[in-house]
Design a protein around this motif. Structure first.
Motif, PDB file in Angstrom:
ATOM      1  N   GLU A   9     -19.669 -32.730 -10.158  1.00  6.58           N
ATOM      2  CA  GLU A   9     -19.111 -32.965 -11.486  1.00  6.58           C
ATOM      3  C   GLU A   9     -18.035 -31.941 -11.831  1.00  6.58           C
ATOM      4  O   GLU A   9     -16.982 -32.280 -12.375  1.00  6.58           O
ATOM      5  N   GLU A  10     -18.287 -30.693 -11.498  1.00  2.05           N
ATOM      6  CA  GLU A  10     -17.311 -29.640 -11.798  1.00  2.05           C
ATOM      7  C   GLU A  10     -16.055 -29.787 -10.948  1.00  2.05           C
ATOM      8  O   GLU A  10     -14.941 -29.614 -11.440  1.00  2.05           O
ATOM      9  N   LEU A  11     -16.224 -30.116  -9.670  1.00  6.91           N
ATOM     10  CA  LEU A  11     -15.056 -30.350  -8.811  1.00  6.91           C
ATOM     11  C   LEU A  11     -14.211 -31.509  -9.339  1.00  6.91           C
ATOM     12  O   LEU A  11     -12.981 -31.415  -9.365  1.00  6.91           O
ATOM     13  N   LYS A  12     -14.858 -32.567  -9.759  1.00  4.89           N
ATOM     14  CA  LYS A  12     -14.141 -33.718 -10.303  1.00  4.89           C
ATOM     15  C   LYS A  12     -13.394 -33.331 -11.581  1.00  4.89           C
ATOM     16  O   LYS A  12     -12.242 -33.698 -11.775  1.00  4.89           O
ATOM     17  N   ARG A  13     -14.037 -32.549 -12.436  1.00  9.28           N
ATOM     18  CA  ARG A  13     -13.402 -32.111 -13.686  1.00  9.28           C
ATOM     19  C   ARG A  13     -12.181 -31.248 -13.407  1.00  9.28           C
ATOM     20  O   ARG A  13     -11.104 -31.456 -13.976  1.00  9.28           O
ATOM     21  N   ILE A  14     -12.333 -30.289 -12.497  1.00  8.46           N
ATOM     22  CA  ILE A  14     -11.219 -29.400 -12.148  1.00  8.46           C
ATOM     23  C   ILE A  14     -10.075 -30.209 -11.554  1.00  8.46           C
ATOM     24  O   ILE A  14      -8.915 -30.066 -11.958  1.00  8.46           O
ATOM     25  N   ALA A  15     -10.401 -31.049 -10.588  1.00  8.86           N
ATOM     26  CA  ALA A  15      -9.362 -31.829  -9.910  1.00  8.86           C
ATOM     27  C   ALA A  15      -8.625 -32.739 -10.883  1.00  8.86           C
ATOM     28  O   ALA A  15      -7.394 -32.816 -10.868  1.00  8.86           O
ATOM     29  N   THR A  16      -9.348 -33.416 -11.742  1.00  6.01           N
ATOM     30  CA  THR A  16      -8.723 -34.335 -12.699  1.00  6.01           C
ATOM     31  C   THR A  16      -7.768 -33.602 -13.629  1.00  6.01           C
ATOM     32  O   THR A  16      -6.620 -34.018 -13.815  1.00  6.01           O
ATOM     33  N   ALA A  17      -8.228 -32.509 -14.186  1.00  5.81           N
ATOM     34  CA  ALA A  17      -7.396 -31.755 -15.135  1.00  5.81           C
ATOM     35  C   ALA A  17      -6.176 -31.143 -14.448  1.00  5.81           C
ATOM     36  O   ALA A  17      -5.046 -31.263 -14.939  1.00  5.81           O
ATOM     37  N   GLN A  18      -6.396 -30.506 -13.315  1.00  4.66           N
ATOM     38  CA  GLN A  18      -5.296 -29.820 -12.641  1.00  4.66           C
ATOM     39  C   GLN A  18      -4.275 -30.796 -12.073  1.00  4.66           C
ATOM     40  O   GLN A  18      -3.076 -30.566 -12.188  1.00  4.66           O
ATOM     41  N   VAL A  19      -4.738 -31.885 -11.463  1.00  2.00           N
ATOM     42  CA  VAL A  19      -3.800 -32.857 -10.901  1.00  2.00           C
ATOM     43  C   VAL A  19      -2.973 -33.491 -12.013  1.00  2.00           C
ATOM     44  O   VAL A  19      -1.775 -33.733 -11.850  1.00  2.00           O
TER      45      VAL A  19
END
Length: 67
Positions: A9-19
């Motif tokens: 969940e945290e990886l998905k959140r980071i990736a979504t926001a940063q991308v």
């Protein structure tokens, strides 16, 4: 220690926001901002890796710093 579900969940959140931020910066022609966002994403993922597996923090890391 994080569970694998929390990590995902945290990886998905980071990736979504940063991308999203990287895409916006590229579209606006702001290369330096896009590169800063890539570095920030690498830093956040590194911190997350350390939180998930604290012993990895003692190993030498290969970051995006050379870019």
């Amino acid at each position: 220690m994080m569970t694998s579900q929390q990590l995902a969940e945290e990886l998905k959140r980071i990736a979504t926001a940063q991308v999203s931020d990287i895409t916006r910066a590229v579209k606006e022609g702001q290369k330096s901002i896009a590169l800063n966002e890539v570095r920030d994403m690498a830093r956040r993922i590194g911190l997350l890796a350390d939180a998930f597996d604290p012993k990895s923090a003692t190993e030498p890391s290969q970051g995006v710093e050379a870019a």
